[in-house]
Design an enzyme around this catalytic site. Structure first.
Site, mmCIF file in Angstrom:
data_model
loop_
_atom_site.group_PDB
_atom_site.id
_atom_site.type_symbol
_atom_site.label_atom_id
_atom_site.label_comp_id
_atom_site.label_asym_id
_atom_site.label_seq_id
_atom_site.Cartn_x
_atom_site.Cartn_y
_atom_site.Cartn_z
ATOM 1 N N SER A 119 0.952 -1.106 -0.045
ATOM 2 C CA SER A 119 0.110 0.072 0.012
ATOM 3 C C SER A 119 0.928 1.340 0.006
ATOM 4 O O SER A 119 0.351 2.369 -0.331
ATOM 5 C CB SER A 119 -0.841 0.206 1.371
ATOM 6 O OG SER A 119 -1.661 -1.343 1.394
ATOM 7 N N HIS A 140 -1.386 -2.899 -6.495
ATOM 8 C CA HIS A 140 -1.988 -2.730 -5.390
ATOM 9 C C HIS A 140 -3.407 -2.783 -5.537
ATOM 10 O O HIS A 140 -4.306 -2.095 -6.194
ATOM 11 C CB HIS A 140 -1.555 -1.147 -4.856
ATOM 12 C CG HIS A 140 -2.577 -0.813 -3.766
ATOM 13 N ND1 HIS A 140 -2.991 0.560 -3.543
ATOM 14 C CD2 HIS A 140 -2.662 -1.619 -2.651
ATOM 15 C CE1 HIS A 140 -3.562 0.537 -2.309
ATOM 16 N NE2 HIS A 140 -3.400 -0.637 -1.766
ATOM 17 N N GLU A 152 -4.085 -0.255 -8.791
ATOM 18 C CA GLU A 152 -3.081 0.617 -8.962
ATOM 19 C C GLU A 152 -1.887 -0.091 -9.394
ATOM 20 O O GLU A 152 -1.496 -0.764 -8.557
ATOM 21 C CB GLU A 152 -3.035 1.416 -7.608
ATOM 22 C CG GLU A 152 -2.205 2.615 -7.477
ATOM 23 C CD GLU A 152 -2.417 3.447 -6.125
ATOM 24 O OE1 GLU A 152 -2.382 4.733 -6.484
ATOM 25 O OE2 GLU A 152 -2.511 2.794 -5.267
ATOM 26 N N ASN A 190 -3.735 5.829 -1.432
ATOM 27 C CA ASN A 190 -3.474 5.933 -0.011
ATOM 28 C C ASN A 190 -2.758 7.247 0.389
ATOM 29 O O ASN A 190 -2.821 7.929 1.264
ATOM 30 C CB ASN A 190 -2.587 4.897 0.576
ATOM 31 C CG ASN A 190 -3.432 3.621 0.665
ATOM 32 O OD1 ASN A 190 -4.660 3.676 1.127
ATOM 33 N ND2 ASN A 190 -2.768 2.328 0.347
#
Length: 293
Positions: A119, A140, A152, A190
């Site tokens: 992450s 991700h 991602e 994130n």
């Protein structure tokens, strides 16, 4: 080029979800974890998800059985040696991920691609600690993997074009939509999401609002499907803390400083759904128990 068989390391929430979507896409999966009990827990999680799909009429029982049969489990990393693509979904810890990739580096042939479901951790750094930096990439997935459409993709400095293209092709084979992020802490999702969650925790910590007040405010006030504290419980409070600490350490900006209350919850073992308690309380199936009003 379509892949017929992949490896997934980690049979937890994310790893089992990745294995499930791969198996649903017709790909055979070798799912690894450190004990037979953890492997079984991962398969049981997949089975429960598929059972719900059968109940809703989205799957036939025989289709469910075919998907389950495509997932093989193992506690031996050596059983991944013949695979061309391996996705790691272990704990969000830099040392743990690097140690795992270094073990795989000695086991798998040079052409095998290593994709990390990290992450926040540097793909460049992980790749540089192996002998195949060009074949290390970030992949991700969003949580919960079977429901969320996005993957991602993060290229390290050395990641090759061929590795990027094959990773994107696999994500599309799994029915996912992809976007590309540069290799900075937190990437895109994130980098934006976790400071919002952290600020929601500060809002609770400072007594501005209670848990349900904050979540209701954000759901109805900003049209989010899930409040930030409930989402933190879904992600895992330990994972939230790990991401915040990576961004704070690497970027050096105090706006990424984790709220003391988040640290206290993690210290107490209140990790969210997976532990049965976070900002909310959950039953043994992970279903939220509504707080009294």
């Amino acid at each position: 080029m379509s892949l017929q068989r992949i490896g997934v390391i980690g049979a937890g929430q994310m790893g089992a979800g990745i294995a499930q979507v791969a198996a649903q896409a017709g790909i055979a999966v070798v799912m690894h974890d450190i004990t037979p009990e953890l492997c079984k827990r991962g398969v049981d999680s997949i089975a429960r998800n598929l059972d719900r799909m059968v109940e809703r009429g989205r799957f036939k029982p025989e289709e469910r059985d075919r998907v389950i049969r495509r997932v093989e489990t193992t506690t031996r990393l050596e059983d991944l040696a013949g695979l061309g693509f391996v996705i790691e979904a272990v704990i969000e810890n830099e040392d743990a991920k690097i140690a795992l990739l270094q073990k795989l580096d000695k086991i798998c042939p040079p052409e095998t691609i290593f994709a990390s479901n990290t992450s926040s951790i540097s793909i460049t750094k992980m790749g540089a600690r192996t002998s195949r930096a060009g074949r290390v990439i970030g992949m991700h997935f969003m949580n919960p993997v079977p429901a969320m459409k996005l993957v991602e993709i993060i290229r390290g400095l050395a990641t090759s074009d061929a590795t990027f293209q094959q990773t994107r092709s696999l994500a599309e084979q799994l029915g996912k939509t992809t976007m590309t992020a540069q290799d900075f802490p937190g990437f895109i999702v994130n980098r934006v999401l976790l400071p919002m969650i952290n600020e929601a925790i500060y809002t609770m910590y400072e007594g501005v609002g209670g848990v349900t007040d904050i979540d209701i405010a954000m759901k109805l006030g900003t049209n989010q499907p899930m409040g930030p504290l409930e989402l933190a419980d879904l992600i895992g409070l330990d994972t939230c803390l790990a991401i915040m600490e990576v961004m704070h350490r690497v970027l050096g900006d105090d706006k990424y400083r984790a709220c003391p209350l988040l640290k206290k919850y993690v210290d107490a073992g209140y990790l969210g759904r997976k532990s049965g308690r976070g900002f909310y309380v959950y039953d043994e199936k992970g279903t939220l128990i509504p707080p009294p009003r």
